[in-house]
Scaffold this motif. Sequence first.
Motif, PDB file in Angstrom:
ATOM      1  N   PHE A  52       0.941  -1.163   0.147  1.00 11.67           N
ATOM      2  CA  PHE A  52      -0.035   0.033   0.003  1.00 11.67           C
ATOM      3  C   PHE A  52       0.926   1.344  -0.135  1.00 11.67           C
ATOM      4  CE2 PHE A  52      -2.911  -3.252   1.647  1.00 11.67           C
ATOM      5  CZ  PHE A  52      -4.068  -2.873   1.041  1.00 11.67           C
ATOM      6  N   ASN A  53       0.399   2.473  -0.302  1.00 11.52           N
ATOM      7  CA  ASN A  53       1.015   3.484  -0.273  1.00 11.52           C
ATOM      8  C   ASN A  53       1.157   4.085   1.005  1.00 11.52           C
ATOM      9  OD1 ASN A  53       2.096   5.991  -1.388  1.00 11.52           O
ATOM     10  ND2 ASN A  53       0.146   7.132  -1.948  1.00 11.52           N
ATOM     11  N   VAL A  54       1.917   3.609   1.997  1.00 10.93           N
ATOM     12  CA  VAL A  54       2.069   4.198   3.355  1.00 10.93           C
ATOM     13  C   VAL A  54       3.480   4.470   3.468  1.00 10.93           C
ATOM     14  CG1 VAL A  54       0.253   2.626   4.052  1.00 10.93           C
ATOM     15  CG2 VAL A  54       2.622   1.640   4.269  1.00 10.93           C
ATOM     16  N   LYS A  55       3.765   5.177   4.487  1.00  5.08           N
ATOM     17  CA  LYS A  55       5.232   5.551   5.019  1.00  5.08           C
ATOM     18  C   LYS A  55       5.537   4.434   5.981  1.00  5.08           C
ATOM     19  CE  LYS A  55       7.891   8.728   7.309  1.00  5.08           C
ATOM     20  NZ  LYS A  55       7.901  10.210   8.124  1.00  5.08           N
ATOM     21  N   ALA A  56       6.381   3.651   5.993  1.00  4.72           N
ATOM     22  CA  ALA A  56       6.637   2.691   6.902  1.00  4.72           C
ATOM     23  C   ALA A  56       7.902   3.017   7.878  1.00  4.72           C
ATOM     24  CB  ALA A  56       7.036   1.328   6.163  1.00  4.72           C
ATOM     25  N   VAL A  57       7.635   2.741   9.174  1.00  4.49           N
ATOM     26  CA  VAL A  57       8.762   3.344  10.078  1.00  4.49           C
ATOM     27  C   VAL A  57       8.987   2.100  10.868  1.00  4.49           C
ATOM     28  CG1 VAL A  57       9.564   4.666  12.008  1.00  4.49           C
ATOM     29  CG2 VAL A  57       7.922   5.714   9.690  1.00  4.49           C
ATOM     30  N   GLU A  58      10.169   1.333  10.811  1.00  9.22           N
ATOM     31  CA  GLU A  58      10.444   0.254  11.485  1.00  9.22           C
ATOM     32  C   GLU A  58      11.088   0.284  12.747  1.00  9.22           C
ATOM     33  OE1 GLU A  58      10.303  -3.624   9.085  1.00  9.22           O
ATOM     34  OE2 GLU A  58      11.492  -2.266   7.612  1.00  9.22           O
ATOM     35  N   ARG A  59      10.357   0.777  13.664  1.00  8.27           N
ATOM     36  CA  ARG A  59      10.877   0.757  15.101  1.00  8.27           C
ATOM     37  C   ARG A  59       9.778   0.810  15.980  1.00  8.27           C
ATOM     38  NH1 ARG A  59       9.261   5.793  16.189  1.00  8.27           N
ATOM     39  NH2 ARG A  59       9.162   7.450  14.800  1.00  8.27           N
ATOM     40  N   GLU A  60      10.056   1.017  17.425  1.00  6.43           N
ATOM     41  CA  GLU A  60       8.974   1.031  18.325  1.00  6.43           C
ATOM     42  C   GLU A  60       8.605   2.283  18.333  1.00  6.43           C
ATOM     43  OE1 GLU A  60       8.034  -1.072  20.814  1.00  6.43           O
ATOM     44  OE2 GLU A  60       9.487  -2.721  19.968  1.00  6.43           O
ATOM     45  N   PHE A  61       7.083   2.406  18.721  1.00  4.71           N
ATOM     46  CA  PHE A  61       6.411   3.598  18.854  1.00  4.71           C
ATOM     47  C   PHE A  61       6.954   4.582  19.787  1.00  4.71           C
ATOM     48  CE2 PHE A  61       3.463   5.981  21.394  1.00  4.71           C
ATOM     49  CZ  PHE A  61       2.778   6.826  20.296  1.00  4.71           C
ATOM     50  N   ASP A  62       6.949   5.966  19.582  1.00  7.82           N
ATOM     51  CA  ASP A  62       7.552   6.956  20.200  1.00  7.82           C
ATOM     52  C   ASP A  62       6.435   8.102  20.307  1.00  7.82           C
ATOM     53  OD1 ASP A  62       8.848   9.817  20.331  1.00  7.82           O
ATOM     54  OD2 ASP A  62      10.369   8.594  21.483  1.00  7.82           O
ATOM     55  N   ASP A  63       6.333   8.587  21.720  1.00 11.92           N
ATOM     56  CA  ASP A  63       5.151   9.469  21.818  1.00 11.92           C
ATOM     57  C   ASP A  63       5.051  10.848  20.684  1.00 11.92           C
ATOM     58  OD1 ASP A  63       4.364   8.356  24.034  1.00 11.92           O
ATOM     59  OD2 ASP A  63       5.154   9.608  25.263  1.00 11.92           O
ATOM     60  N   ASN A  64       6.498  11.181  20.179  1.00  7.92           N
ATOM     61  CA  ASN A  64       6.624  12.032  18.958  1.00  7.92           C
ATOM     62  C   ASN A  64       5.960  11.736  17.850  1.00  7.92           C
ATOM     63  OD1 ASN A  64       8.185  14.072  20.645  1.00  7.92           O
ATOM     64  ND2 ASN A  64       9.921  12.818  20.552  1.00  7.92           N
ATOM     65  N   ASP A  65       5.615  10.525  17.661  1.00  3.64           N
ATOM     66  CA  ASP A  65       5.029  10.077  16.405  1.00  3.64           C
ATOM     67  C   ASP A  65       3.655  10.534  16.311  1.00  3.64           C
ATOM     68  OD1 ASP A  65       6.962   8.339  15.622  1.00  3.64           O
ATOM     69  OD2 ASP A  65       6.221   6.689  16.734  1.00  3.64           O
ATOM     70  N   LEU A  66       3.084  10.861  17.461  1.00  4.64           N
ATOM     71  CA  LEU A  66       1.722  11.633  17.605  1.00  4.64           C
ATOM     72  C   LEU A  66       1.827  13.168  16.792  1.00  4.64           C
ATOM     73  CD1 LEU A  66       0.622  10.512  21.126  1.00  4.64           C
ATOM     74  CD2 LEU A  66       0.085   9.409  19.008  1.00  4.64           C
ATOM     75  N   ASN A  67       2.762  13.678  16.798  1.00  6.47           N
ATOM     76  CA  ASN A  67       3.032  15.001  16.150  1.00  6.47           C
ATOM     77  C   ASN A  67       2.419  15.105  14.760  1.00  6.47           C
ATOM     78  OD1 ASN A  67       4.003  15.833  18.882  1.00  6.47           O
ATOM     79  ND2 ASN A  67       6.287  15.640  17.852  1.00  6.47           N
ATOM     80  N   GLY A  68       1.351  16.004  14.511  1.00  3.10           N
ATOM     81  CA  GLY A  68       0.798  16.168  13.422  1.00  3.10           C
ATOM     82  C   GLY A  68      -0.173  14.987  13.003  1.00  3.10           C
ATOM     83  N   ALA A  69      -0.575  14.035  13.669  1.00  5.29           N
ATOM     84  CA  ALA A  69      -1.467  12.931  13.404  1.00  5.29           C
ATOM     85  C   ALA A  69      -2.864  13.639  13.476  1.00  5.29           C
ATOM     86  CB  ALA A  69      -1.107  11.662  14.266  1.00  5.29           C
ATOM     87  N   PHE A  70      -3.660  13.386  12.527  1.00  3.54           N
ATOM     88  CA  PHE A  70      -5.056  13.707  12.616  1.00  3.54           C
ATOM     89  C   PHE A  70      -5.963  12.590  13.399  1.00  3.54           C
ATOM     90  CE2 PHE A  70      -9.384  13.191  10.812  1.00  3.54           C
ATOM     91  CZ  PHE A  70      -9.697  14.560  11.326  1.00  3.54           C
ATOM     92  N   CYS A  71      -5.619  11.499  13.134  1.00  6.36           N
ATOM     93  CA  CYS A  71      -6.047  10.293  13.830  1.00  6.36           C
ATOM     94  C   CYS A  71      -5.091   9.229  13.937  1.00  6.36           C
ATOM     95  CB  CYS A  71      -7.100   9.740  12.919  1.00  6.36           C
ATOM     96  SG  CYS A  71      -8.076   8.171  13.389  1.00  6.36           S
ATOM     97  N   VAL A  72      -5.174   8.352  15.154  1.00  5.79           N
ATOM     98  CA  VAL A  72      -4.235   7.197  15.425  1.00  5.79           C
ATOM     99  C   VAL A  72      -5.075   6.085  15.793  1.00  5.79           C
ATOM    100  CG1 VAL A  72      -2.615   6.603  16.954  1.00  5.79           C
ATOM    101  CG2 VAL A  72      -2.618   8.922  16.856  1.00  5.79           C
ATOM    102  N   ILE A  73      -4.653   5.105  15.000  1.00  6.82           N
ATOM    103  CA  ILE A  73      -5.040   3.728  15.248  1.00  6.82           C
ATOM    104  C   ILE A  73      -4.216   2.693  15.754  1.00  6.82           C
ATOM    105  CG2 ILE A  73      -6.187   1.648  13.844  1.00  6.82           C
ATOM    106  CD1 ILE A  73      -7.105   3.830  11.866  1.00  6.82           C
ATOM    107  N   SER A  74      -4.442   2.192  16.874  1.00  5.93           N
ATOM    108  CA  SER A  74      -3.842   1.071  17.530  1.00  5.93           C
ATOM    109  C   SER A  74      -4.223  -0.281  16.883  1.00  5.93           C
ATOM    110  CB  SER A  74      -3.921   1.170  19.088  1.00  5.93           C
ATOM    111  OG  SER A  74      -3.384   0.188  19.584  1.00  5.93           O
ATOM    112  N   ALA A  75      -3.232  -0.907  16.516  1.00  5.71           N
ATOM    113  CA  ALA A  75      -3.624  -2.257  15.646  1.00  5.71           C
ATOM    114  C   ALA A  75      -2.382  -3.396  16.082  1.00  5.71           C
ATOM    115  CB  ALA A  75      -3.505  -2.055  14.125  1.00  5.71           C
ATOM    116  N   THR A  76      -2.395  -3.295  17.410  1.00  4.17           N
ATOM    117  CA  THR A  76      -1.255  -4.141  17.946  1.00  4.17           C
ATOM    118  C   THR A  76      -1.925  -5.617  18.694  1.00  4.17           C
ATOM    119  OG1 THR A  76      -1.282  -3.200  20.054  1.00  4.17           O
ATOM    120  CG2 THR A  76      -0.012  -2.350  18.536  1.00  4.17           C
TER     121      THR A  76
END
Length: 76
Positions: A52-76
């Motif tokens: 899919f046309n996604v930006k893939a970041v292969e690392r652990e989640f960091d709180d800074n990942d929330l910056n600029g996010a309109f919506c967050v989906i937890s899929a763990t």
Amino acid sequence: MAYFPFYIDIENKNILVVGGGTVALRKIEKLSPFKPSITVVSPKICREILKFNVKAVEREFDDNDLNGAFCVISAT
């Protein structure tokens, strides 16, 4: 569990998906037709997601990942 219908325009909106397995894949499959900008953050991201046309970041989640996010989906 009761489900809340959430009808919003997500075209070009920044959506963060935390998780890179089959649950994340299902969420991305449902979101993709609505043309959001999806970023996936997870230590391991399955190959099917990368199709899919996604930006893939292969690392652990960091709180800074929330910056600029309109919506967050937890899929763990």
